[in-house]
Design a protein around this motif. Structure first.
Motif, PDB file in Angstrom:
ATOM      1  N   CYS A 177     -62.062 -74.538 -81.205  1.00 21.42           N
ATOM      2  CA  CYS A 177     -61.934 -73.882 -79.889  1.00 21.42           C
ATOM      3  C   CYS A 177     -62.713 -74.660 -78.828  1.00 21.42           C
ATOM      4  N   ALA A 178     -63.942 -75.088 -79.181  1.00 24.26           N
ATOM      5  CA  ALA A 178     -64.764 -75.808 -78.197  1.00 24.26           C
ATOM      6  C   ALA A 178     -64.076 -77.118 -77.808  1.00 24.26           C
ATOM      7  N   GLU A 179     -63.441 -77.763 -78.788  1.00 22.87           N
ATOM      8  CA  GLU A 179     -62.735 -79.022 -78.477  1.00 22.87           C
ATOM      9  C   GLU A 179     -61.572 -78.804 -77.507  1.00 22.87           C
ATOM     10  N   GLN A 180     -61.082 -77.554 -77.466  1.00 22.08           N
ATOM     11  CA  GLN A 180     -59.990 -77.228 -76.527  1.00 22.08           C
ATOM     12  C   GLN A 180     -60.550 -76.813 -75.162  1.00 22.08           C
ATOM     13  N   GLY A 181     -61.865 -76.951 -74.992  1.00 20.29           N
ATOM     14  CA  GLY A 181     -62.485 -76.658 -73.695  1.00 20.29           C
ATOM     15  C   GLY A 181     -62.888 -75.199 -73.514  1.00 20.29           C
ATOM     16  N   LEU A 182     -62.895 -74.411 -74.586  1.00 21.58           N
ATOM     17  CA  LEU A 182     -63.247 -72.990 -74.441  1.00 21.58           C
ATOM     18  C   LEU A 182     -64.763 -72.791 -74.553  1.00 21.58           C
ATOM     19  N   ASP A 183     -65.202 -71.691 -73.954  1.00 26.01           N
ATOM     20  CA  ASP A 183     -66.602 -71.300 -73.984  1.00 26.01           C
ATOM     21  C   ASP A 183     -66.783 -70.401 -75.223  1.00 26.01           C
ATOM     22  N   VAL A 184     -67.540 -70.886 -76.203  1.00 24.35           N
ATOM     23  CA  VAL A 184     -67.558 -70.222 -77.517  1.00 24.35           C
ATOM     24  C   VAL A 184     -68.972 -69.824 -77.937  1.00 24.35           C
ATOM     25  N   LEU A 185     -69.113 -68.582 -78.417  1.00 21.96           N
ATOM     26  CA  LEU A 185     -70.382 -68.124 -78.990  1.00 21.96           C
ATOM     27  C   LEU A 185     -70.148 -67.798 -80.466  1.00 21.96           C
ATOM     28  N   VAL A 186     -71.028 -68.289 -81.338  1.00 18.13           N
ATOM     29  CA  VAL A 186     -70.944 -67.970 -82.774  1.00 18.13           C
ATOM     30  C   VAL A 186     -72.197 -67.197 -83.160  1.00 18.13           C
ATOM     31  N   LEU A 187     -72.012 -66.037 -83.794  1.00 10.70           N
ATOM     32  CA  LEU A 187     -73.156 -65.225 -84.229  1.00 10.70           C
ATOM     33  C   LEU A 187     -73.149 -65.128 -85.748  1.00 10.70           C
ATOM     34  N   ASP A 188     -74.281 -65.378 -86.363  1.00  8.00           N
ATOM     35  CA  ASP A 188     -74.379 -65.204 -87.822  1.00  8.00           C
ATOM     36  C   ASP A 188     -75.654 -64.444 -88.148  1.00  8.00           C
ATOM     37  N   ARG A 189     -75.518 -63.486 -89.064  1.00  9.61           N
ATOM     38  CA  ARG A 189     -76.670 -62.630 -89.360  1.00  9.61           C
ATOM     39  C   ARG A 189     -77.745 -63.335 -90.184  1.00  9.61           C
ATOM     40  N   ASN A 190     -77.384 -64.415 -90.856  1.00 11.29           N
ATOM     41  CA  ASN A 190     -78.380 -65.097 -91.693  1.00 11.29           C
ATOM     42  C   ASN A 190     -79.469 -65.756 -90.844  1.00 11.29           C
ATOM     43  N   LEU A 191     -80.671 -65.813 -91.434  1.00  9.62           N
ATOM     44  CA  LEU A 191     -81.775 -66.467 -90.725  1.00  9.62           C
ATOM     45  C   LEU A 191     -81.542 -67.967 -90.658  1.00  9.62           C
ATOM     46  N   GLU A 192     -80.842 -68.481 -91.688  1.00 13.13           N
ATOM     47  CA  GLU A 192     -80.577 -69.918 -91.738  1.00 13.13           C
ATOM     48  C   GLU A 192     -79.104 -70.104 -92.077  1.00 13.13           C
ATOM     49  N   ILE A 193     -78.392 -70.876 -91.275  1.00  8.83           N
ATOM     50  CA  ILE A 193     -76.969 -71.106 -91.555  1.00  8.83           C
ATOM     51  C   ILE A 193     -76.848 -71.789 -92.929  1.00  8.83           C
ATOM     52  N   GLY A 194     -75.953 -71.256 -93.744  1.00  8.29           N
ATOM     53  CA  GLY A 194     -75.725 -71.858 -95.068  1.00  8.29           C
ATOM     54  C   GLY A 194     -76.534 -71.216 -96.186  1.00  8.29           C
ATOM     55  N   THR A 195     -77.469 -70.353 -95.834  1.00  9.54           N
ATOM     56  CA  THR A 195     -78.345 -69.725 -96.839  1.00  9.54           C
ATOM     57  C   THR A 195     -78.312 -68.209 -96.690  1.00  9.54           C
ATOM     58  N   PRO A 196     -78.193 -67.415 -97.728  1.00  8.32           N
ATOM     59  CA  PRO A 196     -78.085 -67.821 -99.126  1.00  8.32           C
ATOM     60  C   PRO A 196     -76.688 -68.353 -99.461  1.00  8.32           C
ATOM     61  N   VAL A 197     -76.656 -69.220-100.474  1.00 10.12           N
ATOM     62  CA  VAL A 197     -75.377 -69.775-100.942  1.00 10.12           C
ATOM     63  C   VAL A 197     -74.704 -68.765-101.851  1.00 10.12           C
ATOM     64  N   ARG A 198     -73.419 -68.608-101.673  1.00 12.02           N
ATOM     65  CA  ARG A 198     -72.638 -67.794-102.626  1.00 12.02           C
ATOM     66  C   ARG A 198     -71.432 -68.629-102.990  1.00 12.02           C
ATOM     67  N   CYS A 199     -71.639 -69.648-103.833  1.00 18.83           N
ATOM     68  CA  CYS A 199     -70.544 -70.600-104.035  1.00 18.83           C
ATOM     69  C   CYS A 199     -70.827 -71.540-105.206  1.00 18.83           C
ATOM     70  N   GLY A 200     -69.754 -71.932-105.914  1.00 18.46           N
ATOM     71  CA  GLY A 200     -69.845 -72.957-106.954  1.00 18.46           C
ATOM     72  C   GLY A 200     -69.918 -74.353-106.356  1.00 18.46           C
ATOM     73  N   GLU A 201     -69.593 -74.455-105.066  1.00 21.37           N
ATOM     74  CA  GLU A 201     -69.770 -75.665-104.256  1.00 21.37           C
ATOM     75  C   GLU A 201     -68.783 -76.795-104.570  1.00 21.37           C
ATOM     76  N   GLY A 202     -67.648 -76.438-105.194  1.00 25.52           N
ATOM     77  CA  GLY A 202     -66.645 -77.460-105.516  1.00 25.52           C
ATOM     78  C   GLY A 202     -65.624 -77.598-104.400  1.00 25.52           C
ATOM     79  N   ILE A 203     -65.256 -78.847-104.097  1.00 24.89           N
ATOM     80  CA  ILE A 203     -64.159 -79.091-103.135  1.00 24.89           C
ATOM     81  C   ILE A 203     -63.419 -80.347-103.597  1.00 24.89           C
ATOM     82  N   SER A 204     -62.095 -80.328-103.488  1.00 28.11           N
ATOM     83  CA  SER A 204     -61.329 -81.469-103.993  1.00 28.11           C
ATOM     84  C   SER A 204     -61.288 -82.588-102.965  1.00 28.11           C
ATOM     85  N   ASP A 205     -61.163 -83.817-103.477  1.00 27.79           N
ATOM     86  CA  ASP A 205     -61.078 -84.979-102.597  1.00 27.79           C
ATOM     87  C   ASP A 205     -59.788 -84.929-101.768  1.00 27.79           C
TER      88      ASP A 205
END
Ligand SMILES: Cc1cc2nc3c(=O)[nH]c(=O)nc-3n(C[C@H](O)[C@H](O)[C@H](O)COP(=O)(O)OP(=O)(O)OC[C@H]3O[C@@H](n4cnc5c(N)ncnc54)[C@H](O)[C@@H]3O)c2cc1C
Length: 398
Positions: free
Chosen positions: A25-53
């Motif tokens: 959205c930001a790349e399209q020139g929009l004014d964007v706000l992102v809110l996340d309840r976690n104290l640190e983005i990415g934590t806690p992890v809930r994931c096996g962390e696998g992604i295919s090439d």
């Protein structure tokens, strides 16, 4: 930095779905706000962390090496008696990433593209104007009852999505379509194949149970279990039982524990409404065979961004306009994922004996095709021929 009272787009949740949509959205020139309840983005992890090439290439993600724990070259699938089928081709490469770093890296990319991201910001409700979603109520960095308006709210708040629920979009979160996941990150494991992921199947593990061992180094791995939502015992109990039966963990340590719900189906025809669009786990955009949703959510964000931008530029944020996103996503990904769901439904009805048979007749390349929702008819035919031969042998000794 000042948090304004009005944005073009408010994205709730800064997982892969949220930060990628915000970036788009930001790349399209929009004014964007992102809110996340976690104290640190990415934590806690809930994931096996696998992604295919393949996904990384398709998405043109230039993942920094600091976000990659281990390169993977294929997989080994195990039957209930632990007969193995090796899957190792050029197209089966992948990565075990560090989600803590990866999610932060994605968030930084969207910040650099112009989105404002604020952690420690819990969205507690949506604001409605008539039958349009027009913003959110949130506790932002400890400040209660903050109301912020927007033209569009993006529900990227994961599997339990409050935003989707409040906005009245019906999500298919039936118990049989959501697995319970539980995982340990373990160190000092005697891994048989540190560059291959290992997948264990069978009803002995648990009803519709599967275990994954995703190596993060030569000696460490994410060791996790997924079980059908409505099971007799907890996912932890089944995982502990399975680990106790495997020598490779004899001297291992548990250095992190995590878990969560994993959607494995319930793909939604309608992910949009007036002033609202759902993305990622919130709307079950996962591969239904294993619940992997990192790549699927980023793929969807690339469709969502330009549609959100054109809705705002045209001044039409109605559900009717935003339904373009539903249609484009189904054309590009949804129909393929629906076929993958059929493969999962076929496999989950098999008994352990039938899974043993399949380990004898399945080759790695068919397994890869099945994981893409292809070749189910071929498999059913192969299995019927295999059984017919067995019956003939029993009856006529040949
Ligand atoms: C045990 C387990 C193993 C998995 N393994 C894999 C795997 O190996 N590979 C893979 O591709 N996928 C895996 N998945 C699935 C993958 O983690 C998800 O599909 C992916 O994270 C979805 O991204 P998302 O952005 O939609 O949601 P999430 O990553 O869940 O992000 C949602 C964000 O919203 C925030 N949020 C929620 N509510 C609010 C609120 N009210 N206000 C503000 N913020 C809010 C949360 O803090 C969170 O940061 C696994 C899942 C589990 C549970």
């Amino acid at each position: 930095m000042r948090i304004k009272n009005q944005y073009d787009v408010i994205v709730v949740g800064c997982g892969p779905a949220g930060s990628s949509t915000a970036k788009s959205c930001a790349e399209q020139g929009l004014d964007v706000l992102v809110l996340d309840r976690n104290l640190e983005i990415g934590t806690p992890v809930r994931c096996g962390e696998g992604i295919s090439d393949n996904s990384v290439k398709e998405l043109r993600l230039k993942i920094p090496s600091s976000c990659i724990a281990q390169k993977i070259y294929g997989a080994v699938a195990y039957s209930p008696s632990e007969k193995s089928v090796h899957i190792k081709f050029p197209g089966t490469k992948g990565y075990i990433i560090e989600r803590k770093m990866f999610d932060k890296w994605l968030a930084k990319q969207s910040s650099l593209a112009g989105a404002t991201i604020i952690a420690h910001s819990n969205v507690v409700d949506i604001i409605k104007k008539g039958d349009y979603v027009a913003g959110v109520k949130a506790e932002i960095l400890g400040e209660q009852n903050r109301e912020i308006s927007s033209s569009i709210v993006v529900a990227a708040d994961g599997v339990e999505s409050l935003v989707l629920r409040k906005s009245g979009i019906k999500s298919e979160k039936k118990p049989l379509l959501v697995d319970s996941g539980y995982q340990y990150e373990m160190e000092n494991i005697k891994l048989k194949h540190p560059s291959l992921i290992e997948l264990y199947f069978g009803n002995k593990i648990a009803k519709r149970g599967y275990v994954w061992v995703f190596p993060k180094s030569k000696t460490s791995a994410n060791v996790g279990i997924g079980i059908a939502g409505a099971s007799e015992r907890s996912a932890k109990a089944y995982l502990d039982e399975w680990i106790a039966k495997h020598e490779m963990f004899e001297n291992a340590s548990i250095i992190e524990v995590n878990g969560g719900c994993i959607p494995v189906g319930g793909l939604m025809k309608n992910m949009t409404g007036n002033g609202i669009i759902g993305i990622g786990d919130a709307v079950n955009q996962v591969n239904p065979i294993h619940g992997g949703g990192i790549a699927e959510s980023i793929k969807a964000s690339r469709i969502a961004g330009p549609i959100i931008a054109s809705a705002i530029k045209k001044g039409d944020v109605s559900g009717k306009f935003l339904a373009r996103y539903d249609r484009e996503w189904w054309d590009k990904y949804g129909n393929k994922l629906k076929n993958v769901e059929k493969v999962r439904e076929y496999f989950e009805k098999l008994t352990d004996d039938q899974l043993e048979d399949l380990a004898d007749i399945l080759s790695g390349d068919i397994l890869v095709e099945l994981s893409h929702g292809k070749s189910l008819a071929k498999l059913i035919q192969l299995y019927a021929r295999f059984k017919a031969k067995g019956i003939k042998r029993k009856l006529f000794g040949k």
